[in-house]
Design an enzyme around this catalytic site. Structure first.
Site, short mmCIF file in Angstrom:
data_model
loop_
_atom_site.label_atom_id
_atom_site.label_comp_id
_atom_site.label_asym_id
_atom_site.label_seq_id
_atom_site.Cartn_x
_atom_site.Cartn_y
_atom_site.Cartn_z
N ASN A 9 0.87 -1.18 0.00
CA ASN A 9 0.00 0.00 0.00
C ASN A 9 0.91 1.23 0.00
OD1 ASN A 9 -1.85 2.02 0.44
ND2 ASN A 9 -2.25 1.47 2.58
N LYS A 11 0.16 4.23 -0.24
CA LYS A 11 -0.49 5.43 0.31
C LYS A 11 -0.25 6.61 -0.63
CE LYS A 11 0.24 3.43 4.82
NZ LYS A 11 -0.08 3.54 6.21
N HIS A 97 -9.58 0.93 4.55
CA HIS A 97 -8.33 1.18 5.28
C HIS A 97 -8.61 2.13 6.45
CE1 HIS A 97 -4.28 2.46 6.25
NE2 HIS A 97 -3.86 1.39 5.61
N GLU A 99 -7.07 4.56 7.59
CA GLU A 99 -6.87 5.99 7.30
C GLU A 99 -8.10 6.57 6.59
OE1 GLU A 99 -3.05 5.57 5.37
OE2 GLU A 99 -2.21 4.97 7.30
N GLU A 169 -5.85 -5.34 10.20
CA GLU A 169 -4.85 -4.32 10.47
C GLU A 169 -5.18 -3.62 11.79
OE1 GLU A 169 -2.73 -3.01 6.69
OE2 GLU A 169 -4.48 -1.75 6.85
N GLY A 175 1.85 2.00 10.81
CA GLY A 175 2.79 3.12 10.71
C GLY A 175 3.39 3.55 12.03
N SER A 215 2.96 -2.36 10.46
CA SER A 215 4.41 -2.35 10.72
C SER A 215 5.08 -3.68 10.43
CB SER A 215 4.68 -1.89 12.15
OG SER A 215 4.21 -0.56 12.33
C1 PEP Z 1 -1.02 -0.04 5.85
O1 PEP Z 1 -1.04 1.14 5.54
O2 PEP Z 1 -1.89 -0.79 5.43
C2 PEP Z 1 0.05 -0.53 6.73
C3 PEP Z 1 -0.01 -1.74 7.19
O3 PEP Z 1 1.05 0.39 7.01
P1 PEP Z 1 2.43 0.07 7.76
O4 PEP Z 1 2.98 -1.22 7.16
O5 PEP Z 1 3.31 1.23 7.44
O6 PEP Z 1 2.14 -0.09 9.21
#
Ligand code: PEP
Length: 252
Positions: A9, A11, A97, A99, A169, A175, A215
């Protein structure tokens, strides 16, 4: 056997030239690898999609978007419909997601509309769910994820649900550098599969891919992916670095 998937992803990162150059590197890397067990997917900003369709035509890497509109067409300034995504050649779209849920106030009803439109336009949906830190701390994480899946997905027919990949997630891990332990991921993934089983039957549940996101990095991916109900990952930050992303894919 259910499919293993590692989806990046991106972003809101990389301009057109940077993104296409980066995708080419990933594509080249996996072209020469016959042993890779996971499908590799790049979920990019909308602007990259037509270029990726051309670039990835002969390769093994799939691509898609990070969002789509909740309406099919019309006066919705700034939106991009599922049909438009499909017309670029995209195969996947991320929906729900955290976000999008947080910054753009996308609720379960809207996410369900997006999911239905995406599936009707023959896109595969990576549907995200997960609790915030407070919900985990107070022990309501299972209730939260159950509600997100019931409202976001469980009105789909079995046939439509075949186009869905679930991404668990935990929001507190996205993040932040904090990762769910492999045990925490397995516990929730097993629970998610049990919810799918209750709604769609055991055989169906065994075939649904459930990805972990939050992460994920080369140093923790293998341990998480080794868990029996974890079928790969949705990778944010680490998907922007070729070495890290490729190492995570190879950790499957
Ligand atoms: C994501 O944005 O779906 C995600 C898992 O981000 P990160 O790996 O940076 O935590």
């Amino acid at each position: 056997m259910r499919k293993k998937i590692v989806a990046g992803n991106w972003k809101m990162n990389m301009d057109l030239a940077e993104g296409l150059r980066f995708a080419e590197l990933i594509d080249q890397y996996f072209k020469d690898k016959s042993m890779v067990k996971a499908e590799v997917v790049l979920c990019t900003p909308f602007i990259h999609l037509p270029g990726l369709a051309e670039l990835l035509k002969q390769g093994k890497v799939a691509f898609g978007a990070q969002n789509c509109a909740s309406e099919s067409s019309g006066a919705y300034t700034g939106e991009v419909s599922a049909g438009m995504l499909k017309s670029t050649g995209a195969q996947y779209v991320i929906i729900g997601h955290s976000e999008r849920r947080t910054y753009y106030h996308e609720d379960d009803n809207m996410l369900n509309k997006k999911t239905v439109l995406a599936i009707n336009n023959d896109l595969k949906v990576i549907f995200c769910c997960g609790e915030i830190l407070k919900e985990r701390e107070e022990g309501s994480h299972f209730i939260v994820v159950k509600r997100q899946l019931e409202r976001g997905l469980f009105n789909l027919s079995t046939e439509d649900f075949e186009k869905v990949v679930i991404a668990y997630e935990p929001v507190w891990a996205i993040g932040t550098g904090l990762t769910a332990t492999p045990e925490q991921a397995q516990e929730m993934h097993k629970y998610i599969r049990s919810l799918v089983k209750d709604r769609y039957g055991i055989e169906f549940a065994e075939n649904v891919s459930v990805l972990y996101g939050g992460s994920c990095k080369p140093s923790n991916a293998a341990e998480i992916f080794a868990k029996p109900d974890v079928d790969g990952g949705l990778i944010g930050g680490a998907s922007l670095k070729k070495e890290d992303f490729c190492a995570i894919v190879e950790a499957i």
